[in-house]
Design an enzyme around this catalytic site. Sequence first.
Site, PDB file in Angstrom:
ATOM      1  N   CYS A  80       0.851  -1.194   0.000  1.00 23.78           N
ATOM      2  CA  CYS A  80       0.000   0.000   0.000  1.00 23.78           C
ATOM      3  C   CYS A  80       0.887   1.245   0.000  1.00 23.78           C
ATOM      4  CB  CYS A  80      -0.926  -0.025   1.214  1.00 23.78           C
ATOM      5  SG  CYS A  80      -1.917   1.465   1.422  1.00 23.78           S
ATOM      6  N   CYS A  82      -0.083   3.670   2.847  1.00 25.94           N
ATOM      7  CA  CYS A  82       0.405   3.214   4.154  1.00 25.94           C
ATOM      8  C   CYS A  82       1.887   3.528   4.330  1.00 25.94           C
ATOM      9  CB  CYS A  82       0.163   1.709   4.301  1.00 25.94           C
ATOM     10  SG  CYS A  82      -1.553   1.188   4.124  1.00 25.94           S
TER      11      CYS A  82
END
Length: 290
Positions: free
Chosen positions: A132, A135
């Site tokens: 991600c 993230c």
Amino acid sequence: MAEALGRASLLLPSNHMVKGHSVVSVLPWRCRNMRLKSVKLRSSLSWSGSGFYDKRMVAARTAMVPKRSSPRVFSVDSQMIQGNLGIAKAPKWWEKGMQPNMREVIGAQDLVDSLMNAGDKLVVVDFFSPGCGGCRALHPKICQLAEMNPDVQFLQVNYEEHKSMCYTLNVHVLPFFRFYRGAQGRVCSFSCTVATIKKFKDALAKHAPDRCSLGPTKGLEEKELLSLSANRELSFTYQPKPAHVPELDVVVPEQPPSHLTPGTPLPLPLAGLESAPESKEKSTLASSGK
């Protein structure tokens, strides 16, 4: 003579045959790159102008020296060298900048125990994925906030390693955060990025101050615990709490006097006793002569 010349030509250091004034190669093409040791010829008679006529020649045994081969190339395993030399592997991006109050969850049981043992402390559960990009970009900011709030516990849940648990907890978007606090349980949950980091800071400022919770620590909700326990892919067991049945007030009937036996009728009021209103009415009628 031709046979002697042929034998002598093979023994020459230059691997050539002398014929007249010209030099002719007599070795095959494959043998031209090979070197021969020099051969010493000895003759029992003196040389004459007629060449090898009536001469005896003795040749020593020769050995062919092969051409040097190219050096061998050995492949080296980098992992073996790192293991032997004790070279540490580079940390992954979610392991960089970790603070003492940050750690990664290893399973469902670890998550439940961490929330139950936190007491009144605020716990932030961070759901992330190694692939991600949001993230990864947000991770340094979370580490800075964790350093500024040492009393807050940060738990990281790797989505790729705990997909089944995340599905059970209804986590379908990343990065995702859940805040838990004492007897209140989950106080808020949301998703944010670097652009919306203010949402995280506001939630942290709202729920981080010290407070005293009335009651035991709640942690996950009852339905979430039951869902985790029903998931066969997880090694988690949970015994539901017994339902609390409120106590009802029991009405106890009045007991009759002890000197009366059961089944005895109660005594009737005496006939001579009159009520106060009736006696007053009779006295009024008597005074009026009626």
